[in-house]
Design a protein around this motif. Structure first.
Motif, PDB file in Angstrom:
ATOM      1  N   SER A  43     -22.734 -30.636  14.887  1.00 20.04           N
ATOM      2  CA  SER A  43     -22.745 -31.167  14.180  1.00 20.04           C
ATOM      3  C   SER A  43     -22.850 -30.156  12.299  1.00 20.04           C
ATOM      4  CB  SER A  43     -23.960 -32.133  13.505  1.00 20.04           C
ATOM      5  OG  SER A  43     -23.722 -33.025  14.519  1.00 20.04           O
ATOM      6  N   ASP A  44     -23.834 -29.140  12.611  1.00 21.73           N
ATOM      7  CA  ASP A  44     -23.783 -28.084  11.216  1.00 21.73           C
ATOM      8  C   ASP A  44     -22.942 -27.055  10.829  1.00 21.73           C
ATOM      9  OD1 ASP A  44     -27.177 -28.706  11.393  1.00 21.73           O
ATOM     10  OD2 ASP A  44     -27.582 -27.137  12.300  1.00 21.73           O
ATOM     11  N   ALA A  45     -21.752 -26.889  12.122  1.00 24.18           N
ATOM     12  CA  ALA A  45     -21.039 -26.138  12.027  1.00 24.18           C
ATOM     13  C   ALA A  45     -19.989 -26.868  11.294  1.00 24.18           C
ATOM     14  CB  ALA A  45     -20.363 -25.994  12.628  1.00 24.18           C
ATOM     15  N   LEU A  46     -19.745 -28.243  11.559  1.00 19.21           N
ATOM     16  CA  LEU A  46     -19.036 -29.175  10.286  1.00 19.21           C
ATOM     17  C   LEU A  46     -19.585 -29.353   9.206  1.00 19.21           C
ATOM     18  CD1 LEU A  46     -18.395 -31.708  13.766  1.00 19.21           C
ATOM     19  CD2 LEU A  46     -16.372 -29.713  12.634  1.00 19.21           C
ATOM     20  N   ARG A  47     -20.727 -30.008   8.794  1.00 20.66           N
ATOM     21  CA  ARG A  47     -21.062 -29.754   8.079  1.00 20.66           C
ATOM     22  C   ARG A  47     -21.202 -28.404   7.478  1.00 20.66           C
ATOM     23  NH1 ARG A  47     -25.764 -31.094   6.339  1.00 20.66           N
ATOM     24  NH2 ARG A  47     -26.934 -29.977   8.456  1.00 20.66           N
ATOM     25  N   GLN A  48     -22.043 -27.478   7.108  1.00 20.62           N
ATOM     26  CA  GLN A  48     -21.902 -26.314   6.418  1.00 20.62           C
ATOM     27  C   GLN A  48     -19.863 -26.047   6.110  1.00 20.62           C
ATOM     28  OE1 GLN A  48     -23.240 -23.169   8.516  1.00 20.62           O
ATOM     29  NE2 GLN A  48     -25.316 -24.090   8.968  1.00 20.62           N
ATOM     30  N   ALA A  49     -18.834 -26.417   6.988  1.00 22.37           N
ATOM     31  CA  ALA A  49     -17.505 -25.913   6.577  1.00 22.37           C
ATOM     32  C   ALA A  49     -16.899 -26.758   5.587  1.00 22.37           C
ATOM     33  CB  ALA A  49     -16.740 -26.384   8.062  1.00 22.37           C
ATOM     34  N   GLU A  50     -17.442 -27.964   5.376  1.00 23.03           N
ATOM     35  CA  GLU A  50     -16.937 -28.821   4.768  1.00 23.03           C
ATOM     36  C   GLU A  50     -16.910 -28.931   3.365  1.00 23.03           C
ATOM     37  OE1 GLU A  50     -16.437 -33.957   4.868  1.00 23.03           O
ATOM     38  OE2 GLU A  50     -18.273 -33.276   4.877  1.00 23.03           O
ATOM     39  N   ARG A  51     -19.042 -28.407   3.332  1.00 21.88           N
ATOM     40  CA  ARG A  51     -19.014 -27.672   2.071  1.00 21.88           C
ATOM     41  C   ARG A  51     -18.503 -26.544   1.629  1.00 21.88           C
ATOM     42  NH1 ARG A  51     -24.093 -29.790  -0.760  1.00 21.88           N
ATOM     43  NH2 ARG A  51     -25.191 -28.161  -2.546  1.00 21.88           N
ATOM     44  N   LEU A  52     -18.017 -25.893   2.252  1.00 24.12           N
ATOM     45  CA  LEU A  52     -18.039 -24.179   2.370  1.00 24.12           C
ATOM     46  C   LEU A  52     -16.708 -24.132   1.780  1.00 24.12           C
ATOM     47  CD1 LEU A  52     -18.678 -21.480   2.285  1.00 24.12           C
ATOM     48  CD2 LEU A  52     -18.146 -21.062   4.517  1.00 24.12           C
ATOM     49  N   ALA A  53     -15.675 -25.260   2.244  1.00 22.55           N
ATOM     50  CA  ALA A  53     -14.399 -25.343   1.522  1.00 22.55           C
ATOM     51  C   ALA A  53     -13.814 -26.040   0.572  1.00 22.55           C
ATOM     52  CB  ALA A  53     -13.983 -26.902   2.608  1.00 22.55           C
ATOM     53  N   GLY A  54     -15.527 -26.741   0.143  1.00 25.87           N
ATOM     54  CA  GLY A  54     -15.494 -27.117  -1.565  1.00 25.87           C
ATOM     55  C   GLY A  54     -15.252 -26.519  -2.844  1.00 25.87           C
ATOM     56  N   VAL A  55     -16.336 -24.876  -1.955  1.00 29.00           N
ATOM     57  CA  VAL A  55     -16.636 -23.894  -2.471  1.00 29.00           C
ATOM     58  C   VAL A  55     -15.420 -22.812  -2.936  1.00 29.00           C
ATOM     59  CG1 VAL A  55     -18.778 -21.675  -2.751  1.00 29.00           C
ATOM     60  CG2 VAL A  55     -19.320 -24.136  -2.113  1.00 29.00           C
ATOM     61  N   ILE A  56     -14.618 -22.464  -2.195  1.00 26.42           N
ATOM     62  CA  ILE A  56     -13.796 -21.769  -1.617  1.00 26.42           C
ATOM     63  C   ILE A  56     -12.753 -22.210  -2.968  1.00 26.42           C
ATOM     64  CG2 ILE A  56     -12.210 -20.432  -0.719  1.00 26.42           C
ATOM     65  CD1 ILE A  56     -14.354 -20.094   2.182  1.00 26.42           C
ATOM     66  N   ALA A  57     -12.583 -23.576  -2.374  1.00 29.54           N
ATOM     67  CA  ALA A  57     -11.135 -24.133  -3.328  1.00 29.54           C
ATOM     68  C   ALA A  57     -11.797 -24.251  -4.835  1.00 29.54           C
ATOM     69  CB  ALA A  57     -11.006 -25.412  -3.006  1.00 29.54           C
ATOM     70  N   GLU A  58     -12.619 -24.393  -4.944  1.00 30.75           N
ATOM     71  CA  GLU A  58     -13.078 -24.277  -6.194  1.00 30.75           C
ATOM     72  C   GLU A  58     -13.234 -22.732  -7.028  1.00 30.75           C
ATOM     73  OE1 GLU A  58     -16.240 -26.607  -9.781  1.00 30.75           O
ATOM     74  OE2 GLU A  58     -15.965 -26.482  -7.876  1.00 30.75           O
ATOM     75  N   ALA A  59     -13.501 -21.716  -6.568  1.00 23.47           N
ATOM     76  CA  ALA A  59     -13.475 -20.303  -6.742  1.00 23.47           C
ATOM     77  C   ALA A  59     -12.661 -19.314  -7.102  1.00 23.47           C
ATOM     78  CB  ALA A  59     -15.022 -19.453  -5.991  1.00 23.47           C
ATOM     79  N   THR A  60     -11.546 -19.840  -5.293  1.00 20.00           N
ATOM     80  CA  THR A  60     -10.713 -19.405  -4.958  1.00 20.00           C
ATOM     81  C   THR A  60      -8.947 -18.761  -6.257  1.00 20.00           C
ATOM     82  OG1 THR A  60     -10.477 -19.580  -2.782  1.00 20.00           O
ATOM     83  CG2 THR A  60      -8.814 -18.957  -3.500  1.00 20.00           C
ATOM     84  N   GLY A  61      -9.324 -18.140  -6.749  1.00 21.02           N
ATOM     85  CA  GLY A  61      -8.106 -17.949  -7.312  1.00 21.02           C
ATOM     86  C   GLY A  61      -8.566 -16.811  -9.094  1.00 21.02           C
TER      87      GLY A  61
END
Length: 440
Positions: A300-318
């Motif tokens: 569950s930690d892995a899934l929650r962390q992944a969801e949070r990190l995906a938003g961070v990466i998508a917003e900052a990439t590029g």
């Protein structure tokens, strides 16, 4: 530049329950993602099996819940916790929790997650172990495997406790915690268990867990203290059988059942946090943080962390790389804050916590009509451990012991002082985390 390389937006190393969901989330946001793993799938992994409701909700948002249920994932709707005469019963009913817990072996879960990543457009390379982190201008700029190189402005290490990315990036550990127990488990068929019940037990020095899982199998675990590690491993079969017999409730469930395959063992581990981000890299899941498995938080930690990190990466990439680095440091701070109390709680319940005060606190929780529900809310990250075992509860437990068993007052006072020192040390460690995670 390496002529035999390809460029991506993100390279994710590790394709299990942290890396594959992250890769899927990023690909659905339009990023070009490469997912690497040294294993080929399906393959097993030493791990807890339970997915808490908060993790199941992430899988549902990914559109994968129906696939997991179709693959035979067991729905776990009840909890029985037994500790030296104290019993707590609780249920994850639909009126209280948005989703049930699920129990699924990693050999099935991870394979389904890898397939979902490929279906989302992720370029998946299994059987591809990373041998080197590529660097460019003082930043990590990709990875090299034995076959080829993969370049990207961000490399995510989601490759477990023995993370190659963490090792090559020089990510240091902090807040290390010694292991409390050895975990051993086996799978049984022919168990007449249809309640979807997770059982956690502590009888004397042994801890236990049992739960139905996929494919009609039943998981049963025996967890001796680490002090007994060598003796237990010297006679694994005998130790496991004697352990099962030590909890009549579990032994009764397994009467007439047949074990399938060997006894699995997790004997070499410790708790840690790792530096989780640097120029061009970030660590996810067990690669960056591992806690005592007793409260079944890892998936569950892995899934929650992944969801949070995906938003961070998508917003900052590029954008500017400095912006990306700052966003990843912020995510690191969030991870430490999110994990802080559960990390200590997991270590406590996984150790030989047989003090009078802890027993009294558990007994008082069992006597409350919603005590079991509150415990489930802690496991589901809805309630902090400090809110469950509040100063009011602790004070009431101490007063009750002193009033009813005055001769035990000195022992309780010593136990309370020890607990207060331990919590003060943990708070100090949390605020003294590495400098990069303390930047605002």
């Amino acid at each position: 530049m390496d002529g035999n390389s390809e460029r991506f937006d993100v390279v994710v190393v590790g394709a299990r329950c942290a890396g594959s969901p992250l890769a899927t989330m990023l690909a659905r946001r339009g990023l070009r993602v490469c997912l690497l793993d040294r294993s080929t799938f399906p393959s097993d992994s030493l791990s807890t099996h339970l997915i808490q409701p908060c993790g199941v909700e992430v899988l549902e948002r990914l559109g994968l819940l129906d696939r997991l249920l179709a693959a035979g994932a067991a729905t776990v709707g009840r909890l029985s916790l037994v500790s030296d005469g104290v019993r707590i019963e609780a249920a994850t009913d639909a009126e209280t929790f948005a989703a049930p817990s699920l129990c699924l072996r990693r050999i099935r879960l991870d394979h389904l997650l890898v397939e979902a990543a490929a279906a989302a457009g992720v370029e998946v390379h299994t059987g591809s172990g990373v041998t080197e982190l590529l660097q460019e201008g003082g930043r990590i700029a990709g990875v090299r495997t034995r076959q080829r190189a993969f370049r990207a402005p961000l490399v995510v290490g989601a490759d477990g406790r023995a993370s190659t990315v963490a090792n090559l990036a020089g990510a240091a550990e902090y807040r290390a915690e010694p292991p409390g127990r050895l975990f051993s488990w086996g799978y049984f068929e022919g168990v007449a268990e249809d309640e979807g019940r997770l059982r956690l037990g502590k009888i004397g020095e042994l801890a236990y867990l049992s739960c139905p899982t996929d494919s009609g199998l039943f998981l049963a675990g025996v967890c001796p203290l680490m002090a007994a590690r060598d003796a237990y491993l010297a006679d694994r079969e005998g130790g496991f059988a004697a352990g099962i017999a030590g909890w009549p409730e579990l032994a009764g469930l397994l009467a007439g059942a047949r074990r399938i395959g060997p006894i699995r063992v997790l004997a070499d581990w410790h708790g840690f946090m790792r530096e989780a981000a640097g120029p061009g890299w970030v660590l996810l899941g067990d690669a960056g943080h591992f806690k005592d498995p007793t409260p079944a938080q890892g998936i569950s930690d892995a899934l929650r962390q992944a969801e949070r990190l995906a938003g961070v990466i998508a917003e900052a990439t590029g954008g500017d790389v400095a912006e990306l680095d700052g966003a990843l440091r912020s995510w690191w701070r969030w991870r430490d804050d999110d994990a802080h109390e559960m990390y200590g709680f997991a270590s406590d319940i996984g150790s030989d916590d047989s003090g009078l005060l802890s027993h009294e606190l558990l007994a008082r929780l069992a006597a409350e009509s919603d005590g079991g529900e509150q415990l489930l809310r802690v496991l589901n990250h809805e309630l902090l451990p400090s809110q469950l075992f509040s100063l009011r509860r602790v004070g009431g437990a101490v007063a009750g012991i002193v009033r009813e068993r005055p001769r035990r007052a000195p022992a309780v006072a010593a136990e309370l002082a020890f607990e207060l020192r331990k919590e003060a040390r943990r708070a100090w460690q949390h605020h003294r985390r590495p400098a990069a995670a303390s930047l605002s």
